[in-house]
Design a protein around this motif. Structure first.
Motif, mmCIF file in Angstrom:
data_model
loop_
_atom_site.group_PDB
_atom_site.id
_atom_site.type_symbol
_atom_site.label_atom_id
_atom_site.label_comp_id
_atom_site.label_asym_id
_atom_site.label_seq_id
_atom_site.Cartn_x
_atom_site.Cartn_y
_atom_site.Cartn_z
ATOM 1 N N GLU A 52 0.683 -1.433 0.221
ATOM 2 C CA GLU A 52 -0.053 0.175 0.294
ATOM 3 C C GLU A 52 0.859 1.762 0.270
ATOM 4 O OE1 GLU A 52 -3.484 2.053 3.016
ATOM 5 O OE2 GLU A 52 -2.796 0.366 3.469
ATOM 6 N N TYR A 53 2.234 1.077 0.660
ATOM 7 C CA TYR A 53 2.874 2.418 0.853
ATOM 8 C C TYR A 53 3.730 2.490 -0.382
ATOM 9 C CZ TYR A 53 6.469 5.274 2.354
ATOM 10 O OH TYR A 53 7.895 6.445 2.952
ATOM 11 N N SER A 92 2.449 1.702 -3.582
ATOM 12 C CA SER A 92 1.207 2.224 -4.425
ATOM 13 C C SER A 92 1.241 3.445 -4.417
ATOM 14 C CB SER A 92 -0.476 1.684 -4.322
ATOM 15 O OG SER A 92 -0.623 1.631 -4.953
ATOM 16 N N ASN A 93 0.676 3.688 -2.960
ATOM 17 C CA ASN A 93 0.126 5.598 -2.868
ATOM 18 C C ASN A 93 1.662 6.623 -2.833
ATOM 19 O OD1 ASN A 93 -1.970 4.511 -1.403
ATOM 20 N ND2 ASN A 93 -0.775 4.923 0.332
ATOM 21 N N THR A 105 1.383 5.477 -7.399
ATOM 22 C CA THR A 105 0.406 5.721 -8.103
ATOM 23 C C THR A 105 0.280 7.566 -7.806
ATOM 24 O OG1 THR A 105 -1.333 5.814 -6.297
ATOM 25 C CG2 THR A 105 -0.809 4.070 -7.992
ATOM 26 N N ALA A 163 -0.909 9.032 -4.862
ATOM 27 C CA ALA A 163 -2.142 9.170 -4.422
ATOM 28 C C ALA A 163 -0.626 9.979 -2.731
ATOM 29 C CB ALA A 163 -2.301 7.947 -4.409
ATOM 30 N N LEU A 164 -0.158 10.475 -2.643
ATOM 31 C CA LEU A 164 0.213 11.390 -1.831
ATOM 32 C C LEU A 164 -0.370 11.701 -0.681
ATOM 33 C CD1 LEU A 164 3.476 12.940 -4.045
ATOM 34 C CD2 LEU A 164 2.852 10.780 -3.036
ATOM 35 N N GLU A 165 -1.829 12.690 -0.330
ATOM 36 C CA GLU A 165 -2.181 12.772 0.097
ATOM 37 C C GLU A 165 -2.891 11.450 1.533
ATOM 38 O OE1 GLU A 165 -4.953 11.178 -2.990
ATOM 39 O OE2 GLU A 165 -3.765 12.491 -2.599
ATOM 40 N N ARG A 166 -2.810 10.629 0.682
ATOM 41 C CA ARG A 166 -2.776 9.476 1.719
ATOM 42 C C ARG A 166 -1.859 9.135 1.737
ATOM 43 N NH1 ARG A 166 -5.896 6.644 -2.399
ATOM 44 N NH2 ARG A 166 -4.311 5.656 -3.389
ATOM 45 N N TRP A 167 -1.156 9.431 2.195
ATOM 46 C CA TRP A 167 0.632 8.629 2.754
ATOM 47 C C TRP A 167 0.966 9.232 4.080
ATOM 48 C CZ3 TRP A 167 4.632 12.323 3.893
ATOM 49 C CH2 TRP A 167 6.195 11.349 4.345
ATOM 50 N N MET A 216 -0.593 6.645 6.930
ATOM 51 C CA MET A 216 0.032 5.225 6.991
ATOM 52 C C MET A 216 1.023 5.409 8.188
ATOM 53 S SD MET A 216 0.935 3.522 3.066
ATOM 54 C CE MET A 216 0.503 2.422 3.963
ATOM 55 N N HIS A 273 3.779 17.332 3.744
ATOM 56 C CA HIS A 273 2.709 17.247 2.734
ATOM 57 C C HIS A 273 2.457 17.996 1.970
ATOM 58 C CE1 HIS A 273 -1.359 15.941 1.704
ATOM 59 N NE2 HIS A 273 -0.486 15.242 0.512
#
Length: 97
Positions: free
Chosen positions: A16-17, A19-20, A23, A25-29, A32, A68
């Motif tokens: 998941e890390y 993939s973030n 892709t 998807a740094l707002e989800r980083w 984690m 971020h």
């Protein structure tokens, strides 16, 4: 929890890390990490020279949120073993509203 189950959970978290980052998807980083985390970026050149001083050191999740919010992009370099992270500072950074 068995060793196998723990290994499976750790691999899923790592997937998941990665993939973030891959892709963008740094707002989800930042989500984690736990609140009292430690995150360091140490250039390979520094490690090779025995100079393990990080260029970025975040010792809690709030600092990760700040990093971020300043913005950064990442891309995989051609040798595929290295991730380049570039910080992009908004024009308004450091100016009063």
């Amino acid at each position: 929890m068995t060793d196998w189950q723990l290994r499976h959970e750790m691999m899923a978290l790592q997937d998941e890390y990665i993939s973030n980052l891959d892709t963008d998807a740094l707002e989800r980083w930042p989500e984690m990490f736990v609140d009292d985390c430690l995150y360091e970026i140490i250039p390979k050149e520094n490690v090779d020279l025995g100079l393990p001083a990080p260029v970025i050191l975040c010792d809690n999740k709030r600092m990760l949120d700040l990093v971020h919010s300043l913005g950064f992009t990442s891309r995989r370099l051609p040798d595929d073993d290295v991730m380049e992270v570039t910080f992009v500072f908004p024009e308004s950074a450091g100016t009063a509203p």
